[in-house]
Write an enzyme that holds these catalytic residues in place. Structure first.
Site, PDB file in Angstrom:
ATOM      1  CD  GLU A  85      11.014   7.479  -3.718  1.00  0.00           C
ATOM      2  OE1 GLU A  85      10.586   8.433  -4.231  1.00  0.00           O
ATOM      3  OE2 GLU A  85      11.279   6.245  -4.594  1.00  0.00           O
TER       4      GLU A  85
ATOM      5  CD  GLN B  53       2.987  -0.617   3.498  1.00  0.00           C
ATOM      6  OE1 GLN B  53       3.691  -0.031   3.764  1.00  0.00           O
ATOM      7  NE2 GLN B  53       2.415  -0.844   1.997  1.00  0.00           N
ATOM      8  N   GLY B  54       0.334  -3.212   6.915  1.00  0.00           N
ATOM      9  CA  GLY B  54      -1.063  -3.675   6.472  1.00  0.00           C
ATOM     10  C   GLY B  54      -1.815  -2.939   5.823  1.00  0.00           C
TER      11      GLY B  54
ATOM     12  CB  SER C 124      -2.697  -4.348  -0.290  1.00  0.00           C
ATOM     13  OG  SER C 124      -1.979  -3.355  -0.965  1.00  0.00           O
TER      14      SER C 124
ATOM     15  CD  GLU D  24      -0.268  -0.848 -15.917  1.00  0.00           C
ATOM     16  OE1 GLU D  24       0.048  -1.253 -14.736  1.00  0.00           O
ATOM     17  OE2 GLU D  24       0.497  -1.366 -16.990  1.00  0.00           O
TER      18      GLU D  24
END
Lengths: 384, 393
Positions: free
Chosen positions: B250, B130-131, B133, B378
């Site tokens: 998921e 996965q690219g 972040s 958060e």
């Protein structure tokens, strides 16, 4: 494998919610909690009976609906949300299931339709001292005589005994190698000579009474279940009762979460709704996380108790411990989110905060119940 | 409300157990991963296991048959997952093909893309990373800057990605790039690309060492990398919505509960074995209470898995409780790992070759990633507050 409410249960939930929204405003709740001598509304009681709620779990032959405990749990949750006071749980959940499971045909015929129609109020007298509710703590005695038995002893913390017609008394008729042996259950008419009731009121308006049995005479027909083998019946009825307390907690927690979220949207400070502050937002989010933990645990426990699943005792303890803590956390945070007004008598937050505490401390606090879960865990690896 | 399985389900469960008995060698059972020093060796096991499952027809049972998947009902898929987890079977395959990009392509890809990529995922010919972040785009993913400029039939890509798990083993990457630097809001300028990492010049993968001591994730550098415009998944500048779909996939939560139940069983046995002030730790009331709390939290994970399963079987979207699952289990796992090290006592931080110490030390260290990746605790609490409870931003 299916986890969820069926269509009928969804309808029950909506009916119950609308009913309480309409008929049980918080002003009435307060009056019933602290000013009304009975502590509940007989008018409301009649209406609930007419809706069939008392007899939901009873077979049709006893004027019931032939439903199951999940159906009742749905209603109990709404009762908790609405802060319903009074003898519903002792009557319908404890009395109803005990008589349904262990009563003779005569006892069932005499009691169940009367509960279903709203004409009979019951409770149970278990604790001889406030610090324990196990079999070893049962010292109230029942001695056989020519006509039946004579009961002697004083029970503490008997829920709503002051309005009960019948009291299921847990007494010792004998002894064995284990304290559970020799316990007998008696269905005692509350008006029997020798029954003295002293009311004690909790700060959330429950009446947890002393009931003194001063040589109270009962007949053999008043024995519920086999003589000397009453403890398993008591245990099962108590499991139902504890799950009912959990359902009440789930309903209360949901309401507090909604009230807190609503307030956080409306209350403006520093030119913005306080719900924009992460500290407040996260308190509300944590309420949601707790509610989504206790609701599945409670319904799983309800299913386990009702189907007699092997995991029922562990499920009940897991649910009670978690609900104890969640209700406590959520109501504390509920007051916190409301700031100063949350601390006023006038605001309704303290009604939930106090109800949470009474619920938490009766029939096992979190340490008590986690010890039961731990015992089960430890046993499972010892035998593995 | 019903927690029992049907007789047909139980018969299938028996069939799966028997197949596992015959086909899953003892050396491949997942427990051993914790003590294997060589992660690359384990990767070979995972690939071999993928092949076995593929040959049996039990690799991607919920994927359409026409692309190589299929074969089982939803309930059977869950039972398969449960039994494989119970048997400690390795994860099938490596990378994010089966778990993330495969379902995404099936959901939004063109017919041609499905026919090309899906079989290659199933056969393990393609291994995906996965690219998403970037150093300056973590929680605020929409602010990503990796640029893609149109040049004829290609995009030319320049930029950097980070935290890309398994990129050092992958030959393919699903990549989010900025195709419109002026988009308002900024997420409307993002495009989702499928990139061949092996056969495209200008791509450099640099492993990043983690606190666990291993380098499982990576930085990826793009220096004037040419990717055909036809490699867009979905549409140009509409990549954000495809990314949200990817992030929504998921693994089944029913198996997650089973993994934790196993862990708790191991932990309870450990507590019975390890001493604490001269007595077995399991006799200590504080330890007992903490174990009981773990047990209840794990049961919550199990039950919410059943809720998700019920929704899936009924073809409904996951309920709002799906938002709390990751934050719930990751924080529970952190508590459980800390309890484990309390039970192990002061030896817990030694670098010795003790199996128990290595296993729980690794859990304790890795668990700190789970409260951060796939949405920090958060951010998730913000999402719960805003999207579920309606609190203002």
């Amino acid at each position: 494998m299916e986890f969820g409410l069926n269509e009928q249960q969804e309808m029950l939930k909506k009916t119950a919610r609308d009913f309480f929204q309409d008929k049980l405003p918080r002003t009435l709740v307060r009056t019933l909690m602290w000013e009304d001598p009975k502590g509940y509304s007989p008018e409301l009681w009649k209406e609930m009976a007419e809706l069939g709620w008392m007899g939901i779990m009873f077979p049709e032959e006893y004027e019931g609906f032939g439903g199951d405990f999940i159906d009742l749990t749905v209603i109990l949750e709404e009762m908790g949300r609405a802060l319903l006071t009074g003898p519903f749980i002792p009557t319908v959940v404890f009395g109803g299931t005990a008589v349904l499971n262990a009563g003779t045909a005569e006892q069932k015929k005499a009691i169940l339709p009367a509960i279903a129609s709203g004409n009979l109020i019951m409770t149970f007298a278990l604790q001889d001292s406030a610090d324990r509710f196990d079999a070893a703590g049962v010292t109230t005695s029942a001695t056989a005589d020519a006509d039946g038995y004579v009961i002697k002893g004083t029970k503490r913390l008997v829920p709503e005994a002051h309005v009960a017609d019948k009291i299921i008394c847990v007494a010792r008729t004998g002894s064995g190698s284990k304290p559970e042996e020799g316990i007998t259950l008696f269905i005692v008419d509350a008006k029997s000579p020798g029954v003295n009731i002293k009311e004690h009121i909790t700060f959330d308006g429950k009446r947890l009474c002393d009931v003194n049995f001063e040589s109270v005479k009962v007949s053999k027909a008043d024995v519920l279940g086999p003589v000397g083998q009453g403890w398993p019946i008591l245990e099962k009825a108590l499991q139902y009762t504890i799950v009912a307390m959990c359902a009440d907690a789930v309903g209360g927690c949901q309401m507090v979460m909604e009230m807190s979220s609503q307030y956080a949207k409306e209350r403006i400070q520093f030119d913005r709704p306080i719900g924009t502050f992460q500290a407040v937002k996260h308190k509300c989010a944590n309420m949601f996380i707790d509610v989504e933990a206790i609701r599945p645990l409670t319904y799983w426990a309800a299913w386990a108790v009702d189907t007699g699943a092997a995991e029922a005792p562990v499920a009940v303890s897991m649910a009670k411990a978690y609900c104890n803590d969640a209700y406590r956390r959520i109501t504390a945070d509920g007051i916190q989110v409301h700031g100063g007004i949350g601390f006023t008598w006038e605001h309704d937050m303290h009604l939930f905060h106090k109800r949470a505490k009474t619920m938490e401390l009766n029939y096992g606090d979190s340490h008590y119940h986690r010890a039961i879960v731990a015992d089960d865990l430890a046993r499972s690896v010892a035998t593995a | 409300m019903d927690f029992n399985y049907s007789p047909e389900d139980e018969a299938f469960r028996k069939e799966v157990r028997e197949w596992l008995e015959e086909n899953l060698p003892q050396e491949w059972r997942r427990d051993r991963y914790m003590t294997m020093a060589d992660r690359d060796e384990w990767v070979q096991v995972q690939l071999a296991w993928q092949k076995k499952r593929y040959e049996k027809g039990w690799l991607a049972p919920t994927w359409p048959k026409e692309y190589g998947g299929g074969g089982l009902t939803m309930m059977q898929t869950v039972i398969l997952d449960e039994e494989f987890t119970r048997a400690n079977a390795p994860q099938a395959g490596v990378g994010m093909g089966l778990s993330l990009i495969g379902p995404t392509i099936l959901a939004v890809g063109t017919e041609e893309q499905k026919r090309h990529y899906i079989p290659r995922i199933l056969s393990a010919e393609d291994i995906w990373c996965q690219g998403f972040s970037e150093p300056n785009a973590g929680s605020d993913l929409a602010s990503l800057q990796c640029k893609a400029v149109v040049d004829g039939d290609d995009y030319v890509i320049n930029g950097q990605k980070t935290w890309s798990t398994g990129a050092h083993r992958a030959n393919m990457c699903f990549l989010l790039v900025r195709t419109d630097p002026n988009a308002v809001p900024k997420h409307r300028g993002i495009t989702y690309l499928l990139v061949d990492m092996r056969n495209t010049p200008g791509i450099e993968v640099r492993p990043l060492k983690q606190i666990t001591g291993s380098a499982e994730f990576n930085e990826i550098f793009f220096d004037n990398v040419r990717v055909p415009r036809s490699n867009v998944l979905g549409q140009e500048n509409r990549g954000w919505y495809v990314a949200m779909a990817t992030l929504g996939y998921e693994r089944s939560s029913t198996s997650q509960g089973i993994i934790f139940k196993r862990s708790l069983e191991e932990l309870t046995k450990l507590a019975a074995k390890k001493m604490r002030n001269g007595r077995p730790a399991i006799e200590d009331p504080s330890i007992r209470e903490l174990l009981a709390q773990c047990a209840a939290e794990i049961q919550v994970v199990v039950l919410n898995g059943y809720r998700l399963l019920t929704n899936r079987i009924k073809g409904q979207v996951p309920g709002p409780e799906a938002q709390m699952t990751k934050v719930f289990w990751s924080e529970m796992n952190e508590r459980m790992a800390n309890l484990a090290l309390e039970i192990l006592g002061p030896e817990a931080t030694l670098q010795d070759d003790d199996e128990d110490i290595r296993r729980w030390q690794m859990t304790f260290l890795s668990v700190k990633a789970s409260t951060i990746s796939m949405g920090t605790s958060e951010i998730i609490r913000n999402i719960i507050g805003e999207r579920i409870l309606g609190l203002p931003r």
